[in-house]
Design a protein around this motif. Structure first.
Motif, PDB file in Angstrom:
ATOM      1  N   ARG A   1       0.292   3.514   2.381  1.00  8.52           N
ATOM      2  CA  ARG A   1       0.186   4.000   3.757  1.00  8.52           C
ATOM      3  C   ARG A   1       1.015   3.114   4.676  1.00  8.52           C
ATOM      4  O   ARG A   1       1.320   1.969   4.343  1.00  8.52           O
TER       5      ARG A   1
ATOM      6  N   ILE B   1     -19.418  -5.201   0.448  1.00 10.29           N
ATOM      7  CA  ILE B   1     -18.793  -6.218   1.295  1.00 10.29           C
ATOM      8  C   ILE B   1     -18.860  -5.773   2.746  1.00 10.29           C
ATOM      9  O   ILE B   1     -18.554  -4.617   3.087  1.00 10.29           O
TER      10      ILE B   1
ATOM     11  N   TYR C   1     -16.117   6.180 -10.179  1.00  9.13           N
ATOM     12  CA  TYR C   1     -15.791   4.841  -9.681  1.00  9.13           C
ATOM     13  C   TYR C   1     -16.345   3.776 -10.620  1.00  9.13           C
ATOM     14  O   TYR C   1     -15.615   2.886 -11.078  1.00  9.13           O
TER      15      TYR C   1
ATOM     16  N   ASP D   1       0.865  -1.177   0.000  1.00  9.08           N
ATOM     17  CA  ASP D   1       0.000   0.000   0.000  1.00  9.08           C
ATOM     18  C   ASP D   1       0.903   1.229   0.000  1.00  9.08           C
ATOM     19  O   ASP D   1       2.134   1.115   0.058  1.00  9.08           O
TER      20      ASP D   1
HETATM   21  N1  LIG Z   1     -15.402  -2.904   0.023  1.00  8.65           N
HETATM   22  C1  LIG Z   1     -16.376  -3.167  -0.838  1.00  8.65           C
HETATM   23  O1  LIG Z   1     -17.569  -3.227  -0.452  1.00  8.65           O
HETATM   24  C2  LIG Z   1     -16.073  -3.380  -2.275  1.00  8.65           C
HETATM   25  C3  LIG Z   1     -14.781  -3.269  -2.780  1.00  8.65           C
HETATM   26  N2  LIG Z   1     -14.558  -3.470  -4.114  1.00  8.65           N
HETATM   27  C4  LIG Z   1     -13.207  -3.320  -4.663  1.00  8.65           C
HETATM   28  O2  LIG Z   1     -12.284  -4.075  -3.896  1.00  8.65           O
HETATM   29  C5  LIG Z   1     -11.033  -3.351  -3.818  1.00  8.65           C
HETATM   30  C6  LIG Z   1     -10.641  -3.182  -2.352  1.00  8.65           C
HETATM   31  O3  LIG Z   1     -11.712  -2.504  -1.749  1.00  8.65           O
HETATM   32  P1  LIG Z   1     -11.538  -1.860  -0.288  1.00  8.65           P
HETATM   33  O4  LIG Z   1     -10.511  -2.601   0.489  1.00  8.65           O
HETATM   34  O5  LIG Z   1     -12.917  -1.707   0.250  1.00  8.65           O
HETATM   35  O6  LIG Z   1     -10.978  -0.420  -0.668  1.00  8.65           O
HETATM   36  P2  LIG Z   1     -10.459   0.711   0.318  1.00  8.65           P
HETATM   37  O7  LIG Z   1     -10.902   2.013  -0.243  1.00  8.65           O
HETATM   38  O8  LIG Z   1     -10.803   0.371   1.723  1.00  8.65           O
HETATM   39  O9  LIG Z   1      -8.863   0.566   0.162  1.00  8.65           O
HETATM   40  C7  LIG Z   1      -8.238   0.932  -1.033  1.00  8.65           C
HETATM   41  C8  LIG Z   1      -6.756   1.030  -0.751  1.00  8.65           C
HETATM   42  O10 LIG Z   1      -6.094   1.538  -1.915  1.00  8.65           O
HETATM   43  C9  LIG Z   1      -4.977   2.294  -1.470  1.00  8.65           C
HETATM   44  N3  LIG Z   1      -4.486   3.212  -2.489  1.00  8.65           N
HETATM   45  C10 LIG Z   1      -4.955   4.439  -2.815  1.00  8.65           C
HETATM   46  N4  LIG Z   1      -4.168   5.013  -3.741  1.00  8.65           N
HETATM   47  C11 LIG Z   1      -3.163   4.132  -4.021  1.00  8.65           C
HETATM   48  C12 LIG Z   1      -2.038   4.142  -4.881  1.00  8.65           C
HETATM   49  N5  LIG Z   1      -1.744   5.199  -5.646  1.00  8.65           N
HETATM   50  N6  LIG Z   1      -1.220   3.054  -4.893  1.00  8.65           N
HETATM   51  C13 LIG Z   1      -1.491   1.985  -4.101  1.00  8.65           C
HETATM   52  N7  LIG Z   1      -2.550   1.913  -3.257  1.00  8.65           N
HETATM   53  C14 LIG Z   1      -3.366   2.980  -3.228  1.00  8.65           C
HETATM   54  C15 LIG Z   1      -5.482   3.033  -0.237  1.00  8.65           C
HETATM   55  O11 LIG Z   1      -4.412   3.442   0.588  1.00  8.65           O
HETATM   56  C16 LIG Z   1      -6.387   1.978   0.405  1.00  8.65           C
HETATM   57  O12 LIG Z   1      -5.711   1.282   1.427  1.00  8.65           O
HETATM   58  C17 LIG Z   1     -11.255  -2.020  -4.550  1.00  8.65           C
HETATM   59  O13 LIG Z   1     -10.717  -2.117  -5.871  1.00  8.65           O
HETATM   60  C18 LIG Z   1     -12.759  -1.880  -4.611  1.00  8.65           C
HETATM   61  O14 LIG Z   1     -13.190  -1.181  -5.771  1.00  8.65           O
HETATM   62  C19 LIG Z   1     -15.574  -3.735  -5.006  1.00  8.65           C
HETATM   63  C20 LIG Z   1     -16.864  -3.811  -4.544  1.00  8.65           C
HETATM   64  C21 LIG Z   1     -17.203  -3.730  -3.150  1.00  8.65           C
END
Ligand SMILES: NC(=O)C1=CN([C@@H]2O[C@H](COP(=O)(O)OP(=O)(O)OC[C@H]3O[C@@H](n4cnc5c(N)ncnc54)[C@H](O)[C@@H]3O)[C@@H](O)[C@H]2O)C=CC1
Ligand SMILES: CC(=O)[C@H](N)C(=O)O
Length: 373
Positions: free
Chosen positions: A90, A225, A195, A88
């Motif tokens: 962070r 999720i 998005y 990540d």
């Molecule tokens: N949580 C949910 O309900 C759902 C999630 N998803 C997909 O699953 C994946 C993970 O989702 P979440 O964990 O909920 O997302 P989240 O928003 O909680 O985490 C995303 C992560 O991406 C990181 N990030 C941001 N910019 C970055 C960069 N330039 N380089 C590397 N990392 C970077 C952030 O630091 C963060 O830790 C995403 O692609 C999301 O679209 C899809 C549908 C539902």
């Protein structure tokens, strides 16, 4: 004549092609483009997918969000702790940093990403980095950069190094003109968020790289999720995570969506299992490269009624967030995932009663622990 063979003949006559005329998985643009990333035509894309063991070498991008740590823990149980690298931009909390390999990785830094893949002999990549629906609408330019430019970097590195690539899509990849009840795999997709647009782009680009360059791209459209031990990252379905914490802690919850807003939802254990199952499915079983996966659909009212069975004094109030409500009103109400169930045997375990019991057991035990300390 199959398109791939026709293209191969055309590309085979291109200047600078390797003498063998072999079909490299490297994107054509790298030979013809003016990009500073252009790779010498005689570069030999020896597949680095052979990691010297029979276990995949896994990299998870964006791993410190709601889902990534759970995915890392799940995959480490399957493939061994040292074969799964969490990354990540962070700083990880101590318990995560010491729980297995962690590395800084900014998907907007193509060279950094490429170096990580080569130096760690990565063979599978789970691309979780993204800005989700509501936070993306608050910062469209950053969402476009991370969700689209970042994806391009990931696709190019995956194609160049012959990785098996998982990219999650979402119920948000559909829009108000999509059939909503149910929403099938193949239908109109005109989402109204950056998005959703970026995720449709990811689906289409991943499938293009699969058919054009042979990239082993696999994609699931996740519902909202729900997880107990991690915070949501700024989406429209976040209420369904926060409600459990507030119900146990305060006995009440202020919901930012209307009581009648029906959305597809899934417990994180089902999500992570679906992700691994589609990644381990034999390629010949996949009639598609992007699948809907589903578990349940409910409204805030449905969820509140189920909570009342466990917490009779629980109270829900509503303070609707107009941005999130408009997004939710454009999304599927029910998901048709029959192709996933037919092709690779998908089957969910958690329905609404099981979800609520599991979440309350976690939060309840957590609260009991808190009171004990
Ligand atoms: N949580 C949910 O309900 C759902 C999630 N998803 C997909 O699953 C994946 C993970 O989702 P979440 O964990 O909920 O997302 P989240 O928003 O909680 O985490 C995303 C992560 O991406 C990181 N990030 C941001 N910019 C970055 C960069 N330039 N380089 C590397 N990392 C970077 C952030 O630091 C963060 O830790 C995403 O692609 C999301 O679209 C899809 C549908 C539902
Ligand atoms: C369903 C998703 O993709 C995410 N949780 C969001 O609400 O943005």
């Amino acid at each position: 004549m199959p398109v791939a063979r026709m293209l191969q003949q055309v590309v085979g006559q291109m200047p600078g092609r390797p003498a063998c005329g072999c079909w490299t998985s490297a994107p054509l643009a790298r030979f013809l483009g003016t990009s500073p990333r252009q790779i010498p035509a005689d570069a030999n894309f020896y597949s680095s997918s052979f990691s010297g063991t029979d276990q995949p070498r896994v990299l998870i991008t964006g791993g410190l969000g709601q889902l990534g740590v759970g995915l890392a823990n799940f995959l480490r149980k399957r493939f061994g702790k040292d074969n799964v690298i969490l990354s990540d931009i962070r700083k990880p909390p101590d318990h995560i940093f010491h729980g297995g390999p962690f590395i800084y990785s900014d998907i907007l830094d193509y060279k950094n990403l490429r170096e990580i893949v080569v130096n760690n002999r990565i063979t599978w990549l789970f691309h979780y980095s993204a800005l989700l629906s509501a936070i993306g609408e608050a910062n469209v330019s950053l969402a476009r950069a991370v969700n689209i430019t970042g994806l391009h970097n990931v696709l190019d590195v995956a194609a160049e190094h012959n990785l098996r690539l998982f990219v999650p899509s979402t119920i948000g990849a559909f829009g108000p003109t999509s059939p909503r009840n149910p929403t099938p795999d193949i239908c109109i997709q005109r989402p109204r968020t950056i998005y959703g647009v970026s995720k449709v782009h990811a689906e289409l680009m991943g499938e293009y790289y699969h058919y054009r360059y042979g990239l082993d791209f696999r994609c699931l459209r996740y519902p909202g999720i729900i997880s107990a031990d991690s915070q949501p990252g700024g989406g429209t379905t976040d209420y369904a995570v926060q409600i459990f914490h507030d119900a146990v802690k305060n006995g009440k919850f202020e919901c930012n969506l209307k009581s009648s807003t029906r959305l597809p939802m899934m417990y994180i254990d089902d999500c992570l299992r679906a992700t691994l199952e589609v990644m381990e499915a034999p390629a010949e079983s996949l009639s598609m490269r992007t699948y809907n996966v589903n578990a349940m659909s409910f409204t805030p009212e449905d969820l509140a009624q189920e909570l009342l069975k466990h917490i009779p004094e629980f109270q829900i109030t509503y303070n609707v967030d107009s941005v999130r409500q408009a997004i939710a009103d454009s999304w599927p109400m029910n998901f048709d995932d029959s192709n996933a169930r037919k092709d690779w045997g998908w089957k969910h375990d958690f329905d609404l009663p099981e979800l609520v019991t599991t979440m309350l057991n976690f939060h309840g035990s957590d609260t009991r622990v808190a009171q004990a300390n």
